[in-house]
Scaffold this motif. Sequence first.
Motif, short mmCIF file in Angstrom:
data_model
loop_
_atom_site.label_atom_id
_atom_site.label_comp_id
_atom_site.label_asym_id
_atom_site.label_seq_id
_atom_site.Cartn_x
_atom_site.Cartn_y
_atom_site.Cartn_z
N MET A 1 -70.56 -22.89 -29.16
CA MET A 1 -69.56 -23.60 -29.92
C MET A 1 -68.48 -22.61 -30.33
O MET A 1 -68.77 -21.55 -30.84
N ASN A 2 -67.22 -22.98 -30.12
CA ASN A 2 -66.15 -22.06 -30.48
C ASN A 2 -65.74 -22.22 -31.94
O ASN A 2 -66.20 -23.10 -32.64
N LYS A 3 -64.83 -21.35 -32.39
CA LYS A 3 -64.44 -21.34 -33.80
C LYS A 3 -63.75 -22.64 -34.21
O LYS A 3 -63.93 -23.11 -35.34
N ASN A 4 -62.96 -23.23 -33.31
CA ASN A 4 -62.32 -24.50 -33.63
C ASN A 4 -63.35 -25.59 -33.85
O ASN A 4 -63.20 -26.41 -34.75
N TYR A 31 -56.43 -35.44 -31.92
CA TYR A 31 -55.66 -36.51 -31.29
C TYR A 31 -55.27 -36.17 -29.85
O TYR A 31 -55.47 -36.97 -28.93
N ARG A 32 -54.71 -35.01 -29.61
CA ARG A 32 -54.22 -34.65 -28.28
C ARG A 32 -55.34 -34.68 -27.24
O ARG A 32 -55.17 -35.23 -26.15
N ASN A 33 -56.50 -34.11 -27.58
CA ASN A 33 -57.63 -34.12 -26.63
C ASN A 33 -58.14 -35.53 -26.39
O ASN A 33 -58.47 -35.88 -25.26
N LEU A 34 -58.23 -36.33 -27.45
CA LEU A 34 -58.70 -37.71 -27.29
C LEU A 34 -57.73 -38.52 -26.44
O LEU A 34 -58.14 -39.28 -25.56
N GLN A 148 -61.34 -29.79 -20.81
CA GLN A 148 -61.70 -29.91 -22.23
C GLN A 148 -62.52 -28.71 -22.71
O GLN A 148 -62.71 -28.53 -23.90
N GLU A 149 -63.03 -27.91 -21.78
CA GLU A 149 -63.80 -26.69 -22.06
C GLU A 149 -65.05 -26.97 -22.90
O GLU A 149 -65.40 -26.22 -23.80
N LEU A 150 -65.74 -28.05 -22.56
CA LEU A 150 -66.99 -28.38 -23.24
C LEU A 150 -68.14 -27.65 -22.58
O LEU A 150 -68.10 -27.37 -21.38
#
Length: 184
Positions: A1-4, A31-34, A148-150
């Motif tokens: 999990m990243n800091k964001n 919002y932007r990612n969704l 999305q870098e998940l």
Amino acid sequence: MNKNSEKDNDLWFHFLGGDEDSLAEIYKRQYRNLYAYGTKFISDDELVKDCIQDLFIKIHCNRKQLRETVNLNTYLIRALKNKLFDSISSYTPMQDIENLPFDLRADDDFIYLFEDSDDDLLQKQKLQKALDLLSHRQRESIYLRYVQELDYEEVASILEINYQSAKNLVSRTLIKLREIYFNL
């Protein structure tokens, strides 16, 4: 999990504790990612925007029933996917969300890979042809993993498959994408 993600999860915890401003910040940050994810399923931008709004209204209204989550980004993407499905099924004949096309475009999602030279343009066109030959599920898996870098657990959760299946799907998709790309 990243800091964001950690910061988002902290905001979520504060929201669950009653801090209304935390939900507003989550909305701004997510919002932007969704929106980008939603428009991969449905080309109706306004419907996607409405679903995001409805999702956050529902979250606000149901705060007392909500719990902490391991990864807020994954939770919101999955909730939006369900909301989109509910919205389209209310005005169209029932469809399985897995059968909806997942539109992954080389010019939008992988634009940073290309410059303005002729060779780069040809590569982009070739990549788009290769992406078009993948299944919707394959396109969604590499979008989630690389755009999305998940991590694989998050991809698995959104696609509703187990961790190993997510790793296998992404791995096999990349192999297939390479094969298609180099055979075009």
